[in-house]
Design an enzyme around this catalytic site. Structure first.
Site, PDB file in Angstrom:
ATOM      1  N   ARG A 128      -5.512  13.218  19.094  1.00  0.00           N
ATOM      2  CA  ARG A 128      -4.477  12.261  19.474  1.00  0.00           C
ATOM      3  C   ARG A 128      -3.121  12.602  18.845  1.00  0.00           C
ATOM      4  NH1 ARG A 128      -3.240   7.136  17.257  1.00  0.00           N
ATOM      5  NH2 ARG A 128      -4.936   7.365  15.778  1.00  0.00           N
ATOM      6  N   ARG A 141     -17.166   7.314  -2.326  1.00  0.00           N
ATOM      7  CA  ARG A 141     -16.745   6.713  -3.597  1.00  0.00           C
ATOM      8  C   ARG A 141     -17.902   6.284  -4.486  1.00  0.00           C
ATOM      9  NH1 ARG A 141     -12.277   2.927  -0.882  1.00  0.00           N
ATOM     10  NH2 ARG A 141     -10.631   4.480  -0.573  1.00  0.00           N
ATOM     11  N   CYS A 155      -7.169   1.135  -2.806  1.00  0.00           N
ATOM     12  CA  CYS A 155      -5.843   0.778  -3.335  1.00  0.00           C
ATOM     13  C   CYS A 155      -5.893  -0.370  -4.345  1.00  0.00           C
ATOM     14  CB  CYS A 155      -4.910   0.411  -2.183  1.00  0.00           C
ATOM     15  SG  CYS A 155      -5.595  -0.775  -1.022  1.00  0.00           S
ATOM     16  N   GLN A 201      -2.471  -8.983  -0.272  1.00  0.00           N
ATOM     17  CA  GLN A 201      -2.410  -7.625   0.255  1.00  0.00           C
ATOM     18  C   GLN A 201      -1.506  -7.525   1.483  1.00  0.00           C
ATOM     19  OE1 GLN A 201      -7.040  -7.030  -0.956  1.00  0.00           O
ATOM     20  NE2 GLN A 201      -6.139  -5.352   0.200  1.00  0.00           N
ATOM     21  N   SER A 243       0.644  -2.993   5.152  1.00  0.00           N
ATOM     22  CA  SER A 243       0.531  -1.530   5.090  1.00  0.00           C
ATOM     23  C   SER A 243      -0.871  -1.074   4.723  1.00  0.00           C
ATOM     24  CB  SER A 243       1.550  -0.965   4.101  1.00  0.00           C
ATOM     25  OG  SER A 243       1.323  -1.506   2.820  1.00  0.00           O
ATOM     26  N   LYS A 303     -15.486  -3.357  -2.903  1.00  0.00           N
ATOM     27  CA  LYS A 303     -14.868  -2.125  -3.410  1.00  0.00           C
ATOM     28  C   LYS A 303     -14.284  -2.379  -4.803  1.00  0.00           C
ATOM     29  CE  LYS A 303     -13.598  -0.213   1.108  1.00  0.00           C
ATOM     30  NZ  LYS A 303     -12.492  -0.043   2.086  1.00  0.00           N
ATOM     31  N   ARG A 347      -5.039 -11.140   2.989  1.00  0.00           N
ATOM     32  CA  ARG A 347      -3.916 -10.481   3.650  1.00  0.00           C
ATOM     33  C   ARG A 347      -2.732 -11.437   3.693  1.00  0.00           C
ATOM     34  NH1 ARG A 347      -5.119  -5.130   4.977  1.00  0.00           N
ATOM     35  NH2 ARG A 347      -6.947  -4.974   6.312  1.00  0.00           N
ATOM     36  N   HIS A 398       0.867  -4.297  -2.657  1.00  0.00           N
ATOM     37  CA  HIS A 398      -0.102  -5.367  -2.896  1.00  0.00           C
ATOM     38  C   HIS A 398       0.209  -6.045  -4.231  1.00  0.00           C
ATOM     39  CE1 HIS A 398      -2.194  -3.774   0.411  1.00  0.00           C
ATOM     40  NE2 HIS A 398      -3.260  -3.244  -0.155  1.00  0.00           N
TER      41      HIS A 398
END
Lengths: 346, 346
Positions: A41, A101, A130, A157, A160, A214, A236, A243
């Protein structure tokens, strides 16, 4: 003459990929050759690097021949597909996705926190999420002095975190609402402009979303404290970039605010932002584009004799993703840990 | 025939004042006469009430003659100036400011939580701060079943908490940023659009801002639990209306999630909003204009065996201010507690 390296960026056209390019240039990473890889793409684009126009190539089986280092930032499924192939071809992969991770054979590294973990890599090093990177930078300097017993975190958060298109969506929604029109949502499940909602990642049976888990699991791994008690509420908010986190820390002994402030004022990767007279503390607007994570509002928790409260804002594309990955690459180079897996004695 | 009452609204033209008018009309509060009072700046306006145009008068020494009930929402200094005069004139004052909330002789009332406290008034009843009202509605039903040991709260507070002009400022700032211009801040100390910052109320020596201390002290008073351990981090977010809160609760014994959910699903003033499949939980966008506080994401805290996590969004102009005040007025009427202070045996 110092060695220079053949580098590939997998996912070069994304928000983090673009930032990786900027950082490799501005930090003078020793590059012999730079290869930009992406999905079909995005292939065919050209990206500028140090004044040169580089083509974006479709990633193939041959992409990793003659590559020393891959910075991967194209999502977990892409990393699962290509990381082993890159390692087999002799490259070391610094992976920004969640794919590896929690794999016990893959180090999860924040260079200011656990640099030595990078030495143990077998071809792949994982870059944490992040929110985890920002959290760990702020609390590790305290944890190493006096072990944290429990962490209660609430996040704020930005768009982005869901990529460049999410930032556009937030702006388009805000414009629509200001014009009295209905906001359109494609990336996010609900309108984010002038609104907010719990993080829209998948929920487990206990009601924790992936983003929260996470923070719990990655912080434990980075701190090498498998039983660290962590809970998080990830939200969010209609901020474009960077953040923020409200962090409640419990210790087993009181931790003096002045001591915490002194430690954090000297901690790497952090900038203390506290003007109590002016009510001036970290804000995402000011954290955006900065390498340092802004930390402030260090308070004794009035509900817990051994508690502290912290507040932070950090650019999650920069230190929360791209910068941390480039710092890992620099660590590998300076420590001579950038040896391919095929040379490891197994 | 039921009695009806002579009512005055002090601060009729503000965001909460306007909402008070709407609620008195829509809930058919038994009004014999309605007097709209404001500062000289707003006097001369006309406001509509049940199809009639009512003049806004400047508040004077004579304003409270022949008034049974004053709903005051014009800030703490105005309330300090006029409340005693209104009481001396024979009125009962329901005060939405912080002026009397922690005065031990003034009951602080959330009708769903401590209605009986209103019976003890001596002319003034205080309406709690918005964030406290929302918090107390969600956690009181659990606290009464099993006492809460500790509360850790992080807030996500909308522009409307700073009044109607702050909402306009947020919209103007968003428009400026979308047009590539610099946002202007007059009400708030920093731009709020696409940004956020710790609540800009005054900080005490321990680093807690007034808004946070209100949550701590008012919750203790409403729950009649003076030693309740509460900490809060209050944050302004670029939402127009309705506040949200991430709430961590600690009990001395485990509190089953299913039990908490069952209790909250039947609790007054609350609407349970939880669709775990759709990742659909309370949002300020949906809480705005609603009487009910939306509560959801009830989780067992994985960091604490006796912990629960909650998430809420509530309209802080409505239940967080005007609705709670009108509910107190209704309580006084239905319980025949609307007796003036001068008739109290002292």
């Amino acid at each position: 003459m110092p060695r220079s390296y053949r580098v590939a960026i997998l996912g070069a056209t994304g928000a983090v990929g673009t930032e990786l390019l900027d950082l490799l240039a501005s930090r003078n990473f020793p590059i012999a050759d730079l290869k930009l890889l992406a999905s079909p793409r995005s292939a065919g684009c050209q990206l500028s690097f140090q004044g040169e126009c580089l083509p974006v190539e479709v990633v193939t089986e041959q992409s990793f021949d003659q590559v020393d280092l891959v910075l991967a930032s194209a999502g977990a499924s892409t990393s699962r597909l290509w990381a082993a192939k890159a390692v087999a071809a002799g490259a070391v992969v610094i992976d920004n996705s969640s794919a590896f991770r929690l794999n016990p054979e893959v180090p999860l590294v924040v260079p200011e926190v656990n640099p030595q973990a990078a030495a143990t890599h077998e071809g792949i090093i994982a870059n944490p999420n992040c929110t985890t990177i920002l959290l760990s930078l702020a609390v590790w300097p305290l944890h190493r002095v006096q072990p944290i017993q429990r962490l209660v975190v609430a996040t704020y958060q930005s768009a982005s975190g869901a990529g460049a298109r999410a930032m556009e969506e937030l702006k388009n929604q805000a414009q629509a609402i200001l014009q009295g029109e209905a906001p359109q949502s494609e990336i996010f499940p609900y309108p984010l402009a002038f609104n907010l909602f719990p993080h829209n990642s998948q929920l487990n049976d206990q009601g924790y979303c992936e983003e929260e888990l996470k923070m719990v699991n990655e912080t434990r791994k980075i701190f090498a404290t498998p039983n660290l008690r962590v809970t998080a509420t990830c939200v969010r908010v209609p901020v474009l970039r960077a953040h923020s986190e409200a962090i409640n820390l419990e210790f087993s002994q009181p931790f003096a605010v002045e001591k915490a402030r002194s430690i954090l004022s000297q901690a790497p990767g952090i900038k203390l932002v506290e003007d109590w007279q002016a009510n001036y503390f970290p804000m995402p607007m000011e954290a955006s584009g900065q390498d340092a994570v802004l930390v402030g509002r260090i308070r004794q928790d009035i509900s817990h004799a051994c508690g502290l409260e912290l507040w932070l804002s950090g650019d999650q594309i920069r230190k929360g993703a791209a910068l941390n990955a480039v710092q890992i690459a620099e660590l590998l180079v300076t420590q001579s840990w950038l040896r391919p897996a095929v040379t490891l004695a197994r």
